[in-house]
Design an enzyme around this catalytic site. Structure first.
Site, PDB file in Angstrom:
ATOM      1  N   ASN A   6      48.066 -24.661  -0.602  1.00  0.00           N
ATOM      2  CA  ASN A   6      46.640 -24.958  -0.713  1.00  0.00           C
ATOM      3  C   ASN A   6      45.961 -23.829  -1.501  1.00  0.00           C
ATOM      4  O   ASN A   6      45.948 -22.684  -1.043  1.00  0.00           O
ATOM      5  CB  ASN A   6      46.062 -25.093   0.698  1.00  0.00           C
ATOM      6  CG  ASN A   6      44.621 -25.508   0.673  1.00  0.00           C
ATOM      7  OD1 ASN A   6      43.843 -24.970  -0.112  1.00  0.00           O
ATOM      8  ND2 ASN A   6      44.247 -26.446   1.501  1.00  0.00           N
ATOM      9  N   HIS A   9      41.428 -21.277  -1.798  1.00  0.00           N
ATOM     10  CA  HIS A   9      40.838 -19.942  -1.692  1.00  0.00           C
ATOM     11  C   HIS A   9      40.854 -19.155  -2.992  1.00  0.00           C
ATOM     12  O   HIS A   9      40.166 -18.143  -3.118  1.00  0.00           O
ATOM     13  CB  HIS A   9      41.465 -19.165  -0.530  1.00  0.00           C
ATOM     14  CG  HIS A   9      41.070 -19.770   0.786  1.00  0.00           C
ATOM     15  ND1 HIS A   9      39.752 -19.947   1.145  1.00  0.00           N
ATOM     16  CD2 HIS A   9      41.803 -20.297   1.791  1.00  0.00           C
ATOM     17  CE1 HIS A   9      39.691 -20.534   2.320  1.00  0.00           C
ATOM     18  NE2 HIS A   9      40.924 -20.767   2.728  1.00  0.00           N
ATOM     19  N   ARG A  17      31.209 -15.450  -7.007  1.00  0.00           N
ATOM     20  CA  ARG A  17      30.489 -14.809  -8.106  1.00  0.00           C
ATOM     21  C   ARG A  17      29.683 -15.807  -8.946  1.00  0.00           C
ATOM     22  O   ARG A  17      29.024 -15.414  -9.899  1.00  0.00           O
ATOM     23  CB  ARG A  17      31.462 -14.020  -8.990  1.00  0.00           C
ATOM     24  CG  ARG A  17      31.763 -12.659  -8.425  1.00  0.00           C
ATOM     25  CD  ARG A  17      30.495 -11.820  -8.407  1.00  0.00           C
ATOM     26  NE  ARG A  17      30.577 -10.693  -7.515  1.00  0.00           N
ATOM     27  CZ  ARG A  17      30.820  -9.463  -7.899  1.00  0.00           C
ATOM     28  NH1 ARG A  17      31.036  -9.188  -9.159  1.00  0.00           N
ATOM     29  NH2 ARG A  17      30.854  -8.504  -7.019  1.00  0.00           N
ATOM     30  N   HIS A  43      41.237 -29.213  -1.557  1.00  0.00           N
ATOM     31  CA  HIS A  43      40.247 -29.944  -0.770  1.00  0.00           C
ATOM     32  C   HIS A  43      38.953 -29.976  -1.571  1.00  0.00           C
ATOM     33  O   HIS A  43      38.337 -28.936  -1.804  1.00  0.00           O
ATOM     34  CB  HIS A  43      40.045 -29.220   0.569  1.00  0.00           C
ATOM     35  CG  HIS A  43      39.154 -29.932   1.534  1.00  0.00           C
ATOM     36  ND1 HIS A  43      38.954 -29.479   2.824  1.00  0.00           N
ATOM     37  CD2 HIS A  43      38.406 -31.050   1.430  1.00  0.00           C
ATOM     38  CE1 HIS A  43      38.128 -30.299   3.454  1.00  0.00           C
ATOM     39  NE2 HIS A  43      37.772 -31.256   2.618  1.00  0.00           N
ATOM     40  N   ARG A  45      35.589 -30.519  -1.191  1.00  0.00           N
ATOM     41  CA  ARG A  45      34.615 -30.675  -0.109  1.00  0.00           C
ATOM     42  C   ARG A  45      33.304 -31.223  -0.645  1.00  0.00           C
ATOM     43  O   ARG A  45      32.943 -30.987  -1.800  1.00  0.00           O
ATOM     44  CB  ARG A  45      34.356 -29.325   0.583  1.00  0.00           C
ATOM     45  CG  ARG A  45      35.550 -28.798   1.362  1.00  0.00           C
ATOM     46  CD  ARG A  45      35.164 -27.542   2.117  1.00  0.00           C
ATOM     47  NE  ARG A  45      34.431 -27.881   3.315  1.00  0.00           N
ATOM     48  CZ  ARG A  45      34.948 -27.860   4.548  1.00  0.00           C
ATOM     49  NH1 ARG A  45      36.183 -27.481   4.742  1.00  0.00           N
ATOM     50  NH2 ARG A  45      34.214 -28.202   5.576  1.00  0.00           N
ATOM     51  N   ARG A  49      32.185 -26.048  -1.948  1.00  0.00           N
ATOM     52  CA  ARG A  49      32.141 -24.599  -1.743  1.00  0.00           C
ATOM     53  C   ARG A  49      33.286 -23.869  -2.464  1.00  0.00           C
ATOM     54  O   ARG A  49      33.199 -22.677  -2.712  1.00  0.00           O
ATOM     55  CB  ARG A  49      32.172 -24.250  -0.253  1.00  0.00           C
ATOM     56  CG  ARG A  49      33.462 -24.580   0.432  1.00  0.00           C
ATOM     57  CD  ARG A  49      33.475 -24.107   1.865  1.00  0.00           C
ATOM     58  NE  ARG A  49      32.556 -24.860   2.699  1.00  0.00           N
ATOM     59  CZ  ARG A  49      32.640 -24.886   4.029  1.00  0.00           C
ATOM     60  NH1 ARG A  49      33.567 -24.180   4.650  1.00  0.00           N
ATOM     61  NH2 ARG A  49      31.806 -25.594   4.740  1.00  0.00           N
ATOM     62  N   GLU A  70      42.896 -33.293  -0.303  1.00  0.00           N
ATOM     63  CA  GLU A  70      42.278 -33.465   1.016  1.00  0.00           C
ATOM     64  C   GLU A  70      40.845 -33.929   0.778  1.00  0.00           C
ATOM     65  O   GLU A  70      40.145 -33.384  -0.084  1.00  0.00           O
ATOM     66  CB  GLU A  70      42.259 -32.147   1.779  1.00  0.00           C
ATOM     67  CG  GLU A  70      43.638 -31.596   2.068  1.00  0.00           C
ATOM     68  CD  GLU A  70      43.577 -30.192   2.641  1.00  0.00           C
ATOM     69  OE1 GLU A  70      42.466 -29.653   2.815  1.00  0.00           O
ATOM     70  OE2 GLU A  70      44.633 -29.626   2.896  1.00  0.00           O
ATOM     71  N   THR A 101      38.535 -26.535   8.059  1.00  0.00           N
ATOM     72  CA  THR A 101      38.647 -27.787   8.790  1.00  0.00           C
ATOM     73  C   THR A 101      38.975 -27.536  10.270  1.00  0.00           C
ATOM     74  O   THR A 101      40.019 -26.987  10.586  1.00  0.00           O
ATOM     75  CB  THR A 101      39.756 -28.667   8.160  1.00  0.00           C
ATOM     76  OG1 THR A 101      39.606 -28.619   6.752  1.00  0.00           O
ATOM     77  CG2 THR A 101      39.660 -30.086   8.656  1.00  0.00           C
ATOM     78  N   GLU A 151      49.657 -35.561   8.825  1.00  0.00           N
ATOM     79  CA  GLU A 151      49.757 -34.101   8.809  1.00  0.00           C
ATOM     80  C   GLU A 151      49.248 -33.625  10.161  1.00  0.00           C
ATOM     81  O   GLU A 151      48.090 -33.869  10.518  1.00  0.00           O
ATOM     82  CB  GLU A 151      48.938 -33.495   7.666  1.00  0.00           C
ATOM     83  CG  GLU A 151      49.035 -31.972   7.675  1.00  0.00           C
ATOM     84  CD  GLU A 151      48.444 -31.320   6.432  1.00  0.00           C
ATOM     85  OE1 GLU A 151      48.277 -31.996   5.405  1.00  0.00           O
ATOM     86  OE2 GLU A 151      48.146 -30.114   6.522  1.00  0.00           O
ATOM     87  N   HIS A 191      47.636 -25.825   8.781  1.00  0.00           N
ATOM     88  CA  HIS A 191      46.421 -25.149   9.233  1.00  0.00           C
ATOM     89  C   HIS A 191      46.748 -23.928  10.090  1.00  0.00           C
ATOM     90  O   HIS A 191      47.325 -24.047  11.164  1.00  0.00           O
ATOM     91  CB  HIS A 191      45.473 -26.061  10.011  1.00  0.00           C
ATOM     92  CG  HIS A 191      44.045 -25.614   9.873  1.00  0.00           C
ATOM     93  ND1 HIS A 191      43.548 -24.548  10.562  1.00  0.00           N
ATOM     94  CD2 HIS A 191      43.059 -26.037   9.067  1.00  0.00           C
ATOM     95  CE1 HIS A 191      42.303 -24.354  10.208  1.00  0.00           C
ATOM     96  NE2 HIS A 191      41.976 -25.238   9.299  1.00  0.00           N
ATOM     97  N   GLY A 192      46.374 -22.781   9.556  1.00  0.00           N
ATOM     98  CA  GLY A 192      46.546 -21.521  10.291  1.00  0.00           C
ATOM     99  C   GLY A 192      47.963 -20.963  10.254  1.00  0.00           C
ATOM    100  O   GLY A 192      48.235 -19.933  10.865  1.00  0.00           O
TER     101      GLY A 192
HETATM  102  N1  PXP Z   1      46.150 -28.755   5.740  1.00  0.00           N
HETATM  103  C1  PXP Z   1      44.891 -29.230   5.847  1.00  0.00           C
HETATM  104  C2  PXP Z   1      44.698 -30.694   6.072  1.00  0.00           C
HETATM  105  C3  PXP Z   1      43.777 -28.371   5.722  1.00  0.00           C
HETATM  106  O1  PXP Z   1      42.522 -28.872   5.835  1.00  0.00           O
HETATM  107  C4  PXP Z   1      43.999 -27.016   5.468  1.00  0.00           C
HETATM  108  C5  PXP Z   1      42.834 -26.092   5.301  1.00  0.00           C
HETATM  109  O2  PXP Z   1      42.110 -26.443   4.173  1.00  0.00           O
HETATM  110  C6  PXP Z   1      45.326 -26.571   5.341  1.00  0.00           C
HETATM  111  C7  PXP Z   1      46.379 -27.456   5.509  1.00  0.00           C
HETATM  112  C8  PXP Z   1      45.646 -25.137   5.042  1.00  0.00           C
HETATM  113  O3  PXP Z   1      45.219 -24.342   6.085  1.00  0.00           O
HETATM  114  P1  PXP Z   1      45.339 -22.752   5.950  1.00  0.00           P
HETATM  115  O4  PXP Z   1      44.491 -22.355   4.802  1.00  0.00           O
HETATM  116  O5  PXP Z   1      44.870 -22.256   7.257  1.00  0.00           O
HETATM  117  O6  PXP Z   1      46.803 -22.466   5.693  1.00  0.00           O
END
Ligand code: PXP
Length: 259
Positions: A6, A9, A17, A43, A45, A49, A70, A101, A151, A191-192
């Site tokens: 993903n 970030h 900026r 994603h 959004r 953002r 996403e 999320t 997922e 996630h995480g």
């Molecule tokens: N999978 C989904 C569906 C998510 O929404 C996210 C966060 O955007 C991730 C995976 C990745 O999560 P993380 O950035 O915590 O690894």
């Protein structure tokens, strides 16, 4: 074992900026692909953002591994997806105030609305995945609604990992993954997840064949570079830890100690 990276970030860093074009998610995607990742996940959004619509459109043209978008269950975003045609659309819940999320999508509750979107995207030859909490009824509803994949949300497991080794979340993830696999769904998780807490899930739940990981990889990339950060995660997933990586006891918070 698939690794989806993903890259939201990277765009977050650019957006803080406002008026600059770097770091460019397109460059990130090329490096991620080079490092052996199997999928690019982004994603788009509603509040834009991080990833922007032009990122999605250009990535669609430049990325040669599958592109996983996403998205929220929202007319405007679904229309964009149908036009741009990512390989996979993963429905996620979205709230404006959240940092990231929080929680999975309630497929049971929003069944009819989601079914319309899924049918529409499938008509545009886009595979659909549902980002859900590890609950059997959500897995069953995802199958019934016509998704090709689920997922499983690993957020709670990750929260509990440090103090309680994942608590009973690993069991919940396992149960849901087995159920999804039995139903013929492709099973992903995310996630995480980071360089510490992912191994146990990989080892314990063979039904999960895809991991989507963002924050931990991009954070590690700040110190070791994106190519290495992705390579390490891929090696971790396939169980071949490269020589030279620091041992578990030396790891810092949320990731390996720096090399
Ligand atoms: N999978 C989904 C569906 C998510 O929404 C996210 C966060 O955007 C991730 C995976 C990745 O999560 P993380 O950035 O915590 O690894």
């Amino acid at each position: 074992m698939k690794l989806g990276v993903n890259i939201d970030h990277v765009a977050t860093l650019r957006q803080v900026r406002g008026n600059v074009r770097y770091p460019d998610p397109l460059t990130a995607a090329a490096i991620v692909e080079n490092a052996g990742a199997d999928q690019i996940t982004i994603h788009l959004r509603e509040d834009r953002r991080h990833i922007q619509e032009h990122d999605l459109r250009t990535l669609r043209k430049t990325v040669s591994i599958p592109l996983n978008l996403e998205l929220a269950a929202d007319n405007k975003i679904v229309d964009i997806a149908a036009e741009v045609k990512p390989d996979v659309c993963t429905f996620v819940p979205e709230k404006r105030q959240e940092l990231t999320t929080e929680g999975g999508l309630n497929v049971v509750k929003y069944f009819n609305k989601l079914r319309t979107y899924i049918k529409f995207l499938k008509e545009h030859s886009i595979a659909v995945s549902m980002f859900i909490d590890p609950e059997t009824e959500q897995v069953d509803a995802s199958k019934e609604i016509g998704a090709h994949a689920v997922e499983l949300h690993t957020g709670k497991y990750c929260e509990l990992f440090k103090d309680k080794n994942g608590g009973n979340e690993l069991t919940r993830l396992k149960k849901s993954a087995i159920r999804a696999d039995e139903l013929g769904l492709h099973v992903a998780a995310g996630h995480g997840l980071n360089y510490d807490n992912t191994s146990m899930v990989v080892k314990e739940i063979p039904q999960i064949v895809e991991y989507n990981i963002g924050h931990a990889i991009i954070a590690r990339a700040v110190f070791v570079g994106l190519l290495q950060a992705v390579t390490e995660m891929k090696q971790l997933l396939i169980g071949e830890r490269a020589s030279g990586l620091v041992s578990a006891s030396e790891r810092g918070m949320g990731g390996r100690s720096e090399v």
